[in-house]
Design a protein around this motif. Structure first.
Motif, PDB file in Angstrom:
ATOM      1  N   GLU A  14       0.870  -0.984   0.483  1.00 49.73           N
ATOM      2  CA  GLU A  14       0.409   0.096   0.091  1.00 49.73           C
ATOM      3  C   GLU A  14       0.834   0.994   0.500  1.00 49.73           C
ATOM      4  O   GLU A  14       1.768   1.383   1.153  1.00 49.73           O
ATOM      5  CB  GLU A  14      -1.282   0.348   1.148  1.00 49.73           C
ATOM      6  CG  GLU A  14      -1.822  -1.274   1.365  1.00 49.73           C
ATOM      7  CD  GLU A  14      -2.941  -1.095   2.878  1.00 49.73           C
ATOM      8  OE1 GLU A  14      -2.764  -0.173   2.878  1.00 49.73           O
ATOM      9  OE2 GLU A  14      -3.806  -1.884   2.656  1.00 49.73           O
ATOM     10  N   ASP A  15       0.706   1.802  -1.214  1.00 53.73           N
ATOM     11  CA  ASP A  15       1.907   3.126  -1.208  1.00 53.73           C
ATOM     12  C   ASP A  15       1.350   4.590  -0.760  1.00 53.73           C
ATOM     13  O   ASP A  15      -0.385   4.743  -1.107  1.00 53.73           O
ATOM     14  CB  ASP A  15       2.598   3.430  -2.824  1.00 53.73           C
ATOM     15  CG  ASP A  15       1.544   3.641  -3.656  1.00 53.73           C
ATOM     16  OD1 ASP A  15       0.902   4.469  -4.255  1.00 53.73           O
ATOM     17  OD2 ASP A  15       0.482   1.915  -3.730  1.00 53.73           O
ATOM     18  N   PHE A  16       1.666   5.271  -0.009  1.00 58.44           N
ATOM     19  CA  PHE A  16       0.906   6.784   0.060  1.00 58.44           C
ATOM     20  C   PHE A  16       1.902   7.780  -0.164  1.00 58.44           C
ATOM     21  O   PHE A  16       3.201   7.987  -0.406  1.00 58.44           O
ATOM     22  CB  PHE A  16       0.933   6.563   2.133  1.00 58.44           C
ATOM     23  CG  PHE A  16      -0.169   5.597   2.012  1.00 58.44           C
ATOM     24  CD1 PHE A  16      -1.232   5.652   2.547  1.00 58.44           C
ATOM     25  CD2 PHE A  16       0.320   4.102   2.184  1.00 58.44           C
ATOM     26  CE1 PHE A  16      -2.144   5.123   3.315  1.00 58.44           C
ATOM     27  CE2 PHE A  16      -0.366   3.184   2.586  1.00 58.44           C
ATOM     28  CZ  PHE A  16      -1.342   3.463   3.427  1.00 58.44           C
ATOM     29  N   ALA A  17       0.883   8.933   0.147  1.00 57.71           N
ATOM     30  CA  ALA A  17       2.228  11.007  -0.358  1.00 57.71           C
ATOM     31  C   ALA A  17       3.354  10.956   0.601  1.00 57.71           C
ATOM     32  O   ALA A  17       4.598  11.494  -0.077  1.00 57.71           O
ATOM     33  CB  ALA A  17       0.628  12.068  -0.887  1.00 57.71           C
ATOM     34  N   THR A  18       2.474  10.190   1.306  1.00 56.35           N
ATOM     35  CA  THR A  18       4.616  11.109   2.766  1.00 56.35           C
ATOM     36  C   THR A  18       4.427   9.715   3.540  1.00 56.35           C
ATOM     37  O   THR A  18       3.562   8.444   3.435  1.00 56.35           O
ATOM     38  CB  THR A  18       3.571  11.915   3.293  1.00 56.35           C
ATOM     39  OG1 THR A  18       2.451  11.245   3.969  1.00 56.35           O
ATOM     40  CG2 THR A  18       2.975  13.201   2.622  1.00 56.35           C
ATOM     41  N   ASN A  19       5.263   9.466   3.757  1.00 57.75           N
ATOM     42  CA  ASN A  19       5.529   8.353   5.326  1.00 57.75           C
ATOM     43  C   ASN A  19       4.903   7.966   6.024  1.00 57.75           C
ATOM     44  O   ASN A  19       4.284   7.650   6.983  1.00 57.75           O
ATOM     45  CB  ASN A  19       6.959   8.567   5.343  1.00 57.75           C
ATOM     46  CG  ASN A  19       8.024   6.934   6.131  1.00 57.75           C
ATOM     47  OD1 ASN A  19       7.573   6.005   5.278  1.00 57.75           O
ATOM     48  ND2 ASN A  19       8.350   6.931   7.779  1.00 57.75           N
TER      49      ASN A  19
END
Length: 319
Positions: A216-221
């Motif tokens: 699951e990838d996100f814009a920020t950590n």
């Protein structure tokens, strides 16, 4: 080039020992060097006194500012302190470079995956955001498809960092190595080196006939960490300085723990447009100057990341 699925382990034990120093550095946030604001008079005086000012392109020298595209949400490399001031390793390095070059480094916030595009569109003069120098980025190649998507950038390398895995504290999911990720769910910041490694590992799990690794990838950590905190993911991957800082500071050190060793140590680079060789070379000279005069050593010690220090800046040293 997408990171190889055959990973080389770095000397992580010595770096993990630096985590405590990073926590101590948190107390210094309010004195960080990220505030680049100066008066016009001081800018003029600094430019005339700066030993490397004549190496800069005239247009930048005249305006006295280098515009920096950065994802200012990646502690301790760059983030905002409680007063809203931009602080961290990169702002401190930039301030030291500014003394050599006689200009201000003005950080402008953007999402990580749009920084190189912003550089191409000339919204920024450079991108400086814990960005790993890779051949794909140098050549403008999409790491997933292998297709050419841009002109590429040159990198002025100034630090080295590996990639770490971390989990909710007391819930390591049995994860010790990347091969233990098969059957797990990973949260990760989009289009980072960690994201590339995760995609390589997912393919390896499938090729080996093991349970799938879900990414699951996100814009920020911080969004990735929030997902893990809510039990929506089992593990997060990020560069070691970020993982170390989060494990020592999030929830007073009660939220996360690092699992396993670092992998794939690689250089951080300041990204510069391919056609801006004069600026690139001026930045390299400035990095080497602050290494020589001791300012660089003070910065990496302040943030507890001495093990990532370089002894010389290289152009496009990533692989």
């Amino acid at each position: 080039m997408t990171a190889s699925s055959t990973r080389r382990t770095t000397a992580s034990r010595s770096r993990i020992a630096a985590v405590g120093a990073i926590a101590v550095a948190g107390a210094l946030l309010l004195t960080g060097c990220g505030d680049q604001t100066k008066s016009d008079d001081s800018d003029t005086a600094e430019t005339s006194a700066a030993p490397l000012a004549d190496k800069l392109p005239k247009a930048i020298r005249d305006k006295g500012v280098i515009k920096v595209g950065s994802d200012i949400n990646y502690a301790p490399v760059e983030f905002r302190d409680d007063s809203g001031k931009t602080v961290g390793i990169d702002p401190d390095v930039a301030a030291a470079l500014g003394k050599q070059l006689g200009v201000k480094f003005e950080f402008q916030n953007g999402t990580f995956d749009a920084l190189i595009g912003g550089l191409a569109a000339k919204r920024y003069d450079v991108a400086m955001s814990a960005m790993t120098d890779t051949k794909d980025r140098q050549e403008g190649v999409d790491s997933e498809t292998g297709k050419k998507v841009g002109a590429g950038v040159d990198f002025v390398d100034y630090f080295t960092a590996g990639v770490s895995l971390y989990t909710n504290k007391g819930d390591d999911q049995g994860i010790k190595t990347w091969d233990d990720l098969c059957g797990k769910t990973m949260a990760v910041q989009r289009n980072t080196f960690s994201h590339d490694l995760a995609k390589d590992q997912a393919k390896k799990c499938t090729d080996d006939g093991k349970k799938a690794l879900k990414i699951e990838d996100f814009a920020t950590n911080p969004e990735a960490e929030t997902r893990m905190r809510s039990k929506g993911a089992d593990v997060v991957s990020a560069d070691f300085p970020i993982a170390a800082y989060s494990t020592k500071n999030a929830g007073g050190g009660k939220h996360f723990e690092i699992v396993g060793d670092q992998v794939e140590a690689g250089p951080y680079g300041i990204a510069v447009a391919k056609d801006n060789t004069e600026l690139r070379d001026a930045l390299q000279a400035a990095v080497n100057a602050i290494i020589k005069n001791g300012e660089y050593e003070k910065i990496v010690k302040k943030w507890g990341v001495e093990d990532g220090a370089v002894t010389e800046s290289k152009i496009n040293g990533g692989s």
